[in-house]
Design a protein around this motif. Structure first.
Motif, PDB file in Angstrom:
ATOM      1  N   ARG A  43       4.997   8.986  -7.704  1.00  0.00           N
ATOM      2  CA  ARG A  43       6.360   8.445  -8.620  1.00  0.00           C
ATOM      3  C   ARG A  43       6.578   9.839  -9.497  1.00  0.00           C
ATOM      4  O   ARG A  43       6.335  11.085  -8.889  1.00  0.00           O
ATOM      5  CB  ARG A  43       5.234   8.323 -10.253  1.00  0.00           C
ATOM      6  CG  ARG A  43       4.069   7.372  -9.706  1.00  0.00           C
ATOM      7  CD  ARG A  43       3.730   5.981  -9.898  1.00  0.00           C
ATOM      8  NE  ARG A  43       4.455   5.486  -8.291  1.00  0.00           N
ATOM      9  CZ  ARG A  43       5.379   4.598  -8.159  1.00  0.00           C
ATOM     10  NH1 ARG A  43       5.375   3.821  -8.850  1.00  0.00           N
ATOM     11  NH2 ARG A  43       5.146   3.957  -6.866  1.00  0.00           N
ATOM     12  N   VAL A  45       0.933  -1.350   0.296  1.00  0.00           N
ATOM     13  CA  VAL A  45       0.351   0.154   0.164  1.00  0.00           C
ATOM     14  C   VAL A  45       0.940   1.219   0.356  1.00  0.00           C
ATOM     15  O   VAL A  45       0.889   1.972  -0.658  1.00  0.00           O
ATOM     16  CB  VAL A  45      -1.052   0.201   1.298  1.00  0.00           C
ATOM     17  CG1 VAL A  45      -2.322   1.071   1.331  1.00  0.00           C
ATOM     18  CG2 VAL A  45      -1.383  -1.357   1.196  1.00  0.00           C
ATOM     19  N   GLY A  82       2.713   2.103  -3.533  1.00  0.00           N
ATOM     20  CA  GLY A  82       1.404   1.925  -4.232  1.00  0.00           C
ATOM     21  C   GLY A  82       1.277   3.675  -4.818  1.00  0.00           C
ATOM     22  O   GLY A  82       1.326   3.995  -5.221  1.00  0.00           O
ATOM     23  N   LEU A  83       1.152   3.957  -3.091  1.00  0.00           N
ATOM     24  CA  LEU A  83       0.652   5.751  -2.494  1.00  0.00           C
ATOM     25  C   LEU A  83       1.516   6.407  -2.274  1.00  0.00           C
ATOM     26  O   LEU A  83       1.527   7.927  -2.748  1.00  0.00           O
ATOM     27  CB  LEU A  83       0.409   5.954  -0.992  1.00  0.00           C
ATOM     28  CG  LEU A  83      -1.485   4.851  -1.538  1.00  0.00           C
ATOM     29  CD1 LEU A  83      -2.045   5.219  -0.094  1.00  0.00           C
ATOM     30  CD2 LEU A  83      -2.763   4.852  -2.528  1.00  0.00           C
ATOM     31  N   LEU A  84       2.840   6.109  -3.060  1.00  0.00           N
ATOM     32  CA  LEU A  84       3.965   7.252  -2.876  1.00  0.00           C
ATOM     33  C   LEU A  84       3.787   7.578  -4.467  1.00  0.00           C
ATOM     34  O   LEU A  84       3.696   7.078  -5.379  1.00  0.00           O
ATOM     35  CB  LEU A  84       4.845   6.087  -2.505  1.00  0.00           C
ATOM     36  CG  LEU A  84       5.563   5.653  -1.273  1.00  0.00           C
ATOM     37  CD1 LEU A  84       7.612   5.185  -1.602  1.00  0.00           C
ATOM     38  CD2 LEU A  84       5.861   7.180  -0.575  1.00  0.00           C
TER      39      LEU A  84
END
Lengths: 103, 242
Positions: B228, B221, B224-226
């Motif tokens: 880009r 999680v 995935g939320l860091l």
């Protein structure tokens, strides 16, 4: 035994519900970038954790069966040699079986 | 040479590919059946998993956690988290399959066949008709042979006295590793995998069986939320989801 049945039925129906949700939900929900990235990373984290637990969990404490480690190492070699999934798991099983027969 | 004969050519090519995948699934299903029985599930429980769950990684995860001493329910969330990706296959497949496959009771049947292999086969073709044909041919053949293989493996496995002598227990970590392998091509994949393995290993002596694997989920999680890096935004995530 009953506990296993409950797990089998609940997890099976849950996995089916996830598939059904995928073909039922509006695409806008599943197409969000952050949601997609989390979904893509979930199997990576879970599968790596599963490999670790299979290797290092010795009845609830940290331990290592060297024959299992050798099996996984043999599997890695098969993967590097781009062998198919089936070859990889058979190589691992045979490695462990041979080591157990010898030791 | 008209359109029709070209269409037939591609149909026989699709059938050939589907038969190859299904034959492979039969052998893989047999190893699942043997491993499941070796992990302490009976033949019926093993068959319910292949018939209803019908998703290899989730099935192996469930029997893996139960086999390593996890209470039954501790294995459920792990199997479900591994099944989440099947939901995301709904995005391309809804477009490919169209309303007819997805209306009324047919949706219930279609949904069950949404797995890695059928999605890959469907998106691997260009023509809508070939895509639908690839999905259904692969799905039906694979479902039949996966379950036939599971039954043979489960019956064979239960006939074997000690599965450890055959090294069947080594099949589980090897199977997980083989499933994980293609996802280690990116740096992000390797970091998340290492993080998941470390967290799970550290927790083994501290928490009940089954929980260490679940504790790896938050890493996915967070990753995935860091944010880009610009330029690559979205693309890597979407590719990896396939």
């Amino acid at each position: 035994m009953t506990g296993v049945w409950v797990a089998v039925v609940v997890a099976s129906l849950g996995c089916y519900a996830l598939k059904l949700a995928g073909v039922s939900l509006p695409a806008s929900v599943l197409e969000r970038d952050d949601v997609q990235r989390v979904a893509a990373m979930l199997p990576v984290a879970m599968l790596a954790a599963l490999v670790a637990v299979e290797l290092f969990d010795s009845a609830g404490s940290l331990g290592l069966d060297l024959r299992l480690l050798a099996a996984v190492a043999a599997g890695v070699v098969a993967l590097i040699l781009r062998q198919s999934f089936l070859v990889v798991i058979i190589v691992a099983a045979v490695t462990t079986a041979v080591l157990r027969a010898l030791t | 040479m008209g359109e029709e004969s070209r269409g037939q050519e591609s149909r026989s090519a699709i059938r050939r590919d589907a038969a190859g995948i299904a034959a492979y699934a039969a052998a893989f299903g047999a190893s699942f059946g043997a491993v499941s029985v070796a992990s302490g599930l009976n033949v019926w429980q093993t068959m319910v998993l292949s018939l209803v769950m019908f998703s290899g990684a989730s099935q192996f995860a469930l029997v893996g956690v139960i086999g390593s001493g996890g209470a039954g329910l501790a294995a459920v969330p792990t199997a479900l988290l591994l099944g989440v990706r099947n939901a995301f296959y709904g995005v391309p497949l809804t477009r490919i399959l169209g309303r007819r496959s997805l209306s009324g009771p047919r949706r219930l049947v279609t949904a069950q066949l949404v797995i890695d292999e059928t999605t890959a086969m469907a998106v691997g073709h260009d023509e809508p008709e070939s895509q639908r044909y690839a999905f259904w041919t692969t799905g039906v053949l694979l479902f039949i042979l996966w379950n036939a293989g599971t039954l043979v493996g489960a019956l064979g496995g239960s006939a074997i006295g000690e599965p450890e002598t055959l090294g069947l227990d080594a099949m589980i970590p090897a199977a997980f590793l083989a499933l994980l392998w293609p996802r280690l091509r990116t740096v992000e994949g390797r970091v998340v995998a290492a993080g998941g393995a470390l967290v799970a290993t550290a927790l083994i002596p501290l928490v009940p069986a089954g929980v260490p694997v679940l504790a790896a989920a938050p890493i996915a999680v967070v990753a995935g939320l860091l944010p880009r890096r610009p330029g690559r935004a979205g693309r890597t995530g979407r590719e990896a989801a396939r």
